[in-house]
Design a protein around this motif. Structure first.
Motif, short mmCIF file in Angstrom:
data_model
loop_
_atom_site.label_atom_id
_atom_site.label_comp_id
_atom_site.label_asym_id
_atom_site.label_seq_id
_atom_site.Cartn_x
_atom_site.Cartn_y
_atom_site.Cartn_z
N ARG A 102 7.00 12.31 1.34
CA ARG A 102 7.54 11.05 1.89
C ARG A 102 6.72 10.63 3.10
O ARG A 102 6.14 11.47 3.79
N ILE A 103 6.75 9.33 3.34
CA ILE A 103 5.94 8.81 4.43
C ILE A 103 6.54 9.21 5.77
O ILE A 103 7.70 8.93 6.03
N HIS A 106 0.82 -1.21 0.00
CA HIS A 106 0.00 0.00 0.00
C HIS A 106 0.85 1.25 0.00
O HIS A 106 0.54 2.23 -0.68
N SER A 107 1.92 1.21 0.77
CA SER A 107 2.79 2.39 0.82
C SER A 107 3.36 2.67 -0.56
O SER A 107 3.47 3.82 -0.98
N ALA A 108 3.70 1.63 -1.24
CA ALA A 108 4.36 1.81 -2.54
C ALA A 108 3.40 2.33 -3.61
O ALA A 108 3.76 3.16 -4.42
N ILE A 165 -1.92 6.55 5.88
CA ILE A 165 -0.51 6.92 5.74
C ILE A 165 -0.41 8.43 5.83
O ILE A 165 -1.10 9.16 5.12
N VAL A 166 0.47 8.89 6.72
CA VAL A 166 0.67 10.33 6.87
C VAL A 166 1.98 10.70 6.17
O VAL A 166 3.03 10.16 6.49
N ARG A 167 1.82 11.59 5.24
CA ARG A 167 3.03 11.99 4.50
C ARG A 167 3.43 13.39 4.88
O ARG A 167 2.61 14.25 5.20
N GLY A 168 4.72 13.60 4.82
CA GLY A 168 5.22 14.95 5.10
C GLY A 168 5.00 15.86 3.91
O GLY A 168 4.49 15.42 2.87
#
Lengths: 134, 905
Positions: free
Chosen positions: B498-499, B461-463, B491-494
């Motif tokens: 990026r994760i 999922h992250s990918a 998923i929290v991304r900056g």
């Protein structure tokens, strides 16, 4: 030689049966008395000796089995033939105890009475043998 | 909830920005930079003001103020100087001349850039000196009474403001404010030219005044008289102060004194036409304003100084210069509400109004206060909002903490260290501290068997950029228990994409999983039950289409469940005409419907079925369940039992009457025998009686024979015998406990019976048994049975007799008569088959073949009891089974099964 007595007592409540049996047996040379109840038979047994009795089960007073038991007490040498119309008749133990066998049971209607005569002859023979022995 | 931390920071920054901006604007408002009013330095202009009266006179001062005010605004540097003719104090000729001489002397040599002449005396003076001293100097005049253009007709570069009294308007005003006014008193003086001029002005206006109004001019009255008159004024009078007063000593009372004196003594309201009188007791009026005159003149002067030609500026009409002005004190005294006043009226002596005095300051302060207040409010709002956010956060936290939902935030690094966790993680036995400190990482909570799958899922999922996903897996509690959980992960991304971390909510679904498992098990169990039923179970819906179809149904019809489902019932189950209608009716009325013992041919065999329709009785379910049971065995057993019952009843009858019949029968037979014997010459006992009777027995015998008497006797005897047989047979139907049976080998017994049949007189009479072919199939090792051999033999004999007889009647079929004899083991029984190839029986006959008294033979041959007795012997006496199969034109087979003896061989 002493004469072999062939005295038969016929106990049956029906006159025709008694008559026909008596006639046949007399034709065969037996001495036949006939009574119509067990009580009469016992009475006559006390007064007269018989070699054997032909007993019907269905009698007005005491039944055939009871009569045989009593008669045996009166004369232990008395031979018996049972001549019954009950299809399901079985020799009770108290009679087998005093010596009666299946071969001594005849069922009505009897088409041919020769079997009866043979059985009687056998009984008399036995009686004579046992007398001679004893 | 977690987001608000960042949002707050933004909020406070906004506050500071706003604050700074506000302060900047405020300061600009409050403290305008002098540089804003940058002036370009240029040569200053000289303006000379020639005043008719003296400084200190309120009129003159007002005019000066007005001029200064006008000249001060938006102008280059202007230097103002003033000269005073003092015409009021020193009206005498000599004084006037002297004063003028001084001024002329001053003017010698330096001409101003512009001259402003205030009031008539000044104008006269200026005009007189124009040619000599002020030739090219533009002149602006103001306060000129009775101005006519002819006054300045000969001059150029001169303009100004004419002064005219607003008599009509003020009178109208007075009348309006004091309805019922009938008389107008005009106080004035004719001794002074200025005042006289004023009187003339008033008088000039008389024609315009309402005619019913009585106008009286009280001029030059000595004060005592004036006083008396004033005091005696009646209602309906209004006083107009048109000039100054003079004491007996000749001293002139100035504006304020005059007005105060008059108003003190006057019973009537006092009005005037000049603003210099206002404030000392007059009510007001449309007043000539010295200030306004000066202001207008100053305006014109300014424009001239800026370059406009004085000739181009028209003389201002004085009426436009006058203003409605009132004294608040007088208004109050006379109860005149401010609303009665004309629009734009100026009211003096209003109660001290800070606002009026310091309008700019007030507004500036107000502005500052407003700005500060807004800042405070802003701060307050921010604070409130922050508090609210905090409260909401706390509430949200509370909700989470009180719920079974556990919150996690873990970083995307090795082992998934926990950054945030809600307190209710203790439901799993872990404390937030040990998770946050790193002692326990998120991945260590996951069940080792599921860890790989979970990891792969998370990575996948992250990918692929799906930032929300859901998983189910097992957690291990501190105590080592396994719980199933439902995990929603975000998923929290900056900001760089990026994760940063993973945020998830976890709910314990162990119970639900168990419930699901239980449901699945139950469903399977139910399905098993239904499919294990030997009955065909078919569920139909309200339209008669199949919804359920169990394994037994599949087997019976050969149609699989997937095919049967949805089909109309009569397409998958054989149904007779109208059965479907009856079924629908049953469903409608919710009554159970049964068809019993429905015959059906299956594989050329007749089978019986019970079909029952059970409508579903629950209220929210419609439809029915149809159950089909194969009851063939039961039907056959019932048939057998019926047969047995028949036989038993026969037996019962027989038992009842046998005894009665046997005696008469016996008599018949015995009598026959006796008759025959006694008619025979062979019996010895006959001879003596015959001799006595003289009968010849042989002759008798002959006679009897020829007359067939002996035959009749024989008939009687035979019939009696037959009757006796029947009775005997019937008696054999009663159950009796016979003596013990013997162990018999059925093959042996059958052989012996065959031998007996071959020599049986009866059979021989009708057929030679020995001519029948016998085929034997005796299986070796067949166990023996316990039985009454005689009776079994009777059964075999009966069957063989029947068979032989049947085959005899079947002569002409072209087949040689043949018996097939088979003996073999069959489960726990021994099976004997006696089969002939006679004509066989049809079904109607076959069904009844064991029935007592049923016979297909002609009357007289056979009693019809033989097979029924045989059946009875096998089934009742020996506990066996006897059946018959037959095919017309093929033959008949009797099958007897008897229980094998326990000690087999």
């Amino acid at each position: 030689m002493r004469e072999v007595r062939r005295r038969i007592l016929v106990v049956d409540d029906e006159e025709c049966i008694r008559r026909n049996l008596r006639i046949y047996l007399e034709d065969e040379g037996f001495e036949v008395s006939d009574v119509q109840s067990g009580e009469e038979a016992l009475e006559i047994l006390v007064r007269q000796p018989f070699e054997a009795a032909i007993v019907d089960m269905r009698l007005p007073g005491i039944d055939g089995n009871a009569f045989i038991e009593e008669a045996h007490k009166v004369d232990s040498a008395l031979g018996f033939l049972i001549f019954t119309g009950s299809a399901g008749y079985q020799l009770p133990e108290r009679l087998t105890r005093i010596g009666l066998r299946e071969s001594q049971v005849f069922r009505k209607p009897l088409g041919d009475m020769t079997g009866l005569v043979e059985a009687l002859a056998g009984i008399l023979r036995e009686r004579r043998d046992s007398k001679e022995r004893g | 909830m977690l987001d608000n931390l960042e949002g707050e920071q933004e909020g406070s920054m906004k506050i500071w920005a706003r604050l700074s901006l506000a302060i900047l604007i405020g300061s600009m408002v409050l403290f305008p930079s002098p540089s804003v009013l940058a002036a370009t330095a240029s040569a200053s202009r000289q303006v000379l003001i020639i005043q008719s009266y003296h400084a200190g006179l309120s009129w003159t001062d007002s005019v000066m103020d007005g001029i200064r005010e006008a000249l001060r605004q938006k102008h280059d540097e202007v230097q103002i100087s003033a000269e005073f003719l003092d015409a009021r104090r020193y009206p005498g000729h000599e004084h006037a001349r002297q004063i003028r001489e001084v001024i002329v002397a001053k003017l010698q040599g330096s001409a101003p850039d512009l001259v402003i002449a205030a009031d008539n005396a000044a104008l006269e003076f200026v005009l007189a000196q124009r040619e000599q001293l002020l030739a090219r100097v533009p002149i602006v005049f103001c306060g000129i009474n009775n101005f006519t253009p002819s006054m300045i007709a000969d001059h150029r570069q001169i303009t100004g403001v004419a002064e005219d009294v607003s008599v009509v308007e003020t009178v109208a005003l007075a009348l309006r404010l004091h309805p019922g006014t009938r008389e107008l008193i005009v106080l004035g003086r004719t001794s002074v030219p200025a005042d006289k001029a004023n009187r003339d002005s008033f008088a000039a206006a008389l024609p315009a005044l309402p005619t019913q109004l009585k106008i009286s001019f009280w001029d030059d009255l000595p004060l005592p008289e004036l006083q008396a008159r004033l005091v005696g004024l009646k209602e309906g009078a209004v006083v107009f102060l048109n000039g100054l007063l003079e004491e007996e000593s000749g001293r002139q009372l100035m504006y304020g004194e005059t007005t105060a004196w008059v108003c003190r003594h006057s019973a009537a309201p006092v009005y005037s036409l000049w603003d210099v009188f206002l404030g000392y007791g007059i009510v007001g009026g449309k007043l000539i304003s010295g200030y306004r005159q000066g202001q207008l003149a100053g305006e014109m002067a300014r424009r001239i100084l800026l370059g406009e030609s004085a000739d181009a500026l028209p003389v201002v009409n004085a009426l436009d210069a006058n203003r409605h002005m009132f004294d608040f004190h007088q208004l109050e005294k006379l109860n005149i509400p401010l609303t009665e006043l004309p629009d734009g009226a100026v009211v003096v002596n209003r109660p001290y109004s800070f606002y009026q005095q310091y309008k700019t300051l007030v507004w500036a302060t107000a502005a500052l206060v407003l700005v500060l207040s807004s800042l405070v409010v802003l701060l307050g709002l921010t604070l409130v909002r922050r508090r609210a956010a905090e409260a909401a956060l706390r509430q949200a936290n509370l909700v989470v903490e009180n719920s079974p939902v556990v919150l996690f935030r873990w970083k995307a690094s090795e082992g998934w260290p926990v950054a945030l966790v809600s307190k209710n993680v203790n439901q799993f036995g872990y404390t937030p501290e040990e998770l946050l400190s790193g002692a326990v990482s998120f991945s260590s909570l996951v069940h080792p068997e599921d860890l790989e799958r979970v990891t792969t899922d998370v990575q996948a999922h992250s990918a692929c950029g799906l930032d929300q996903f859901r998983q189910q897996y097992r957690l291990v509690t501190k105590a080592g228990e396994v719980r199933w959980v439902d995990d929603h992960t975000v998923i929290v991304r900056g900001p760089d994409g990026r994760i940063a971390s993973y945020q998830c909510t976890i709910i314990d679904i162990t119970e639900r999983k168990q419930a699901e498992e239980e449901t699945r098990r139950l469903r399977n169990y139910l399905s098993n039950i239904i499919n294990s039923m030997p009955s065909v179970l078919v569920g139909v819906d309200v339209n008669g289409c199949v919804t359920q179809w169990n394994a037994a149904a599949e087997k019976a019809t050969g149609i699989e469940m997937t095919q049967a489902r949805g089909q109309p019932l009569d397409r998958v189950l054989p149904m007779r005409h109208r059965q479907l209608d009856q079924l629908r009716q049953a469903m409608r009325t919710r009554t159970v419907l049964t068809w019993a013992k429905v015959p059906r041919i299956v594989d050329a065999e007749l089978r019986y079925e019970d079909v029952t329709v059970y409508p579903l009785i629950s209220n929210d379910l419609e439809g029915a369940v149809i159950r089909v049971d194969d009851v063939t065995e039961r039907v056959r057993i019932e048939e057998m039992m019926v047969q047995s019952e028949k036989m038993l009843s026969v037996g019962g009858l027989a038992a009842g009457m046998a005894h009665e019949i046997s005696n008469p029968l016996g008599v018949i037979l015995q009598a026959c025998q006796n008759i025959l014997r006694r008619c025979s010459p062979d019996l010895p006992a006959n001879k003596p009686v015959a001799e006595e009777c003289g009968a010849n027995l042989s002759v008798l015998r002959q006679y009897l024979q020829r007359r067939e008497i002996l035959t009749f006797l024989e008939d009687i005897r035979q019939s009696g015998q037959r009757a006796a047989e029947i009775v005997a047979n019937m008696l054999s139907f009663s159950r009796k406990a016979e003596g013990t049976g013997t162990a018999v080998d059925l093959g042996d017994l059958l052989e012996r019976t065959v031998a007996l049949a071959a020599s049986d007189y009866d059979l021989k009479k009708h057929y030679d048994f020995r001519q029948i072919e016998i085929v034997r199939e005796y299986q070796p090792g067949t166990p023996r049975i316990i039985c009454q051999a005689g009776k079994i033999q009777q059964v075999f004999l009966n069957i063989l007799r029947n068979g032989a007889q049947a085959m005899r009647t079947g002569e002409g079929t072209g087949r040689a008569p043949r018996f097939m004899l088979r003996v073999r083991p069959d489960d726990a029984m021994v099976r004997v088959e006696i089969e002939d190839n006679g004509p066989g029986m049809d079904e109607a006959t076959r069904k009844r073949v064991f029935e007592p008294f049923f016979t297909t033979k002609p009357p007289g041959s056979g009693t019809g009891l033989g097979l029924s007795v045989s059946y009875f012997i096998i089934t009742e006496d020996h506990g066996g089974i006897m059946t018959v199969e037959s095919s017309p034109g093929v033959g008949t087979r009797f099958i007897i099964r008897l229980p094998a003896a326990k000690d087999a061989v």
